[in-house]
Design an enzyme around this catalytic site. Sequence first.
Site, PDB file in Angstrom:
ATOM      1  N   ASP A   1      36.322  36.609  33.208  1.00 47.39           N
ATOM      2  CA  ASP A   1      37.491  37.831  33.417  1.00 47.39           C
ATOM      3  C   ASP A   1      36.750  38.873  34.323  1.00 47.39           C
ATOM      4  O   ASP A   1      37.361  39.329  35.457  1.00 47.39           O
ATOM      5  CB  ASP A   1      37.617  38.394  32.278  1.00 47.39           C
ATOM      6  CG  ASP A   1      38.696  39.619  32.129  1.00 47.39           C
ATOM      7  OD1 ASP A   1      39.891  39.417  32.902  1.00 47.39           O
ATOM      8  OD2 ASP A   1      38.553  40.652  31.913  1.00 47.39           O
TER       9      ASP A   1
ATOM     10  N   GLU B   1      39.825  31.495  33.039  1.00 48.43           N
ATOM     11  CA  GLU B   1      38.834  32.666  33.229  1.00 48.43           C
ATOM     12  C   GLU B   1      37.215  32.196  32.437  1.00 48.43           C
ATOM     13  O   GLU B   1      36.287  32.249  33.185  1.00 48.43           O
ATOM     14  CB  GLU B   1      39.254  33.789  32.167  1.00 48.43           C
ATOM     15  CG  GLU B   1      40.112  34.534  32.869  1.00 48.43           C
ATOM     16  CD  GLU B   1      40.641  35.738  31.956  1.00 48.43           C
ATOM     17  OE1 GLU B   1      41.323  36.642  32.554  1.00 48.43           O
ATOM     18  OE2 GLU B   1      40.447  35.724  30.959  1.00 48.43           O
TER      19      GLU B   1
END
Length: 216
Positions: free
Chosen positions: A44, A111
């Site tokens: 992320d 992610e």
Amino acid sequence: MEILEKLNIRTNQLELYVQAFTHTSYSNEHTECESYERLEFLGDAVLELIISDYLYNEKHLEEGTMTKMRASYVCEAACCAYAKQLGLDTYIRLGSGEVSANTTILADVFESFIGAMYLDQGIEFTKMIVMDIIKTYIEKKVDFLHDYKSELQELVQTVRKSVIYEIIDERGPAHDRSFTCQVKVDDIVMGMGTGSSKKAAEQAAAREALKKQVNY
């Protein structure tokens, strides 16, 4: 692993990518396996950095505009789209209690995959892969944060019809909840949608209603 061959990733850390595809439900049933949650956390941050760097150096936009664009291209809907484009859904390891990978899981896996790639290949290689995927969406000005609820409301308010959203189903554990919503226009169900939050489910339902192109 075909996805690694497809992206020309040569690695001696295959376990990183296996972990990136391991959902918590699977690791709970196989205690020797670690889930993707820690890699997701890292991925992320890496994704935000790459997008921020691109917008700053290539687009030369004002801070507020860059912030809005970054939010759109790193949001759950965007990451889910990237995961589907790469075909990551075929590699996800789910526990027996999970029927299929929903939007949230797909976004998380993208992610975590980025996190694994960063650890294995470094930032420059990861940046090249990420931008090869995302740049097209940016150039086409795809808005992953489009407000479908507002669009539907504007469409029906001219004829003074009512719009009501109802959550009709909730599933999954607290950390991985799934909501299903239906939207009614003058008590007629016009759309249904599912999301990881009530707001996301409402947006999905509104989007489905708009697709029908009914003359409200």
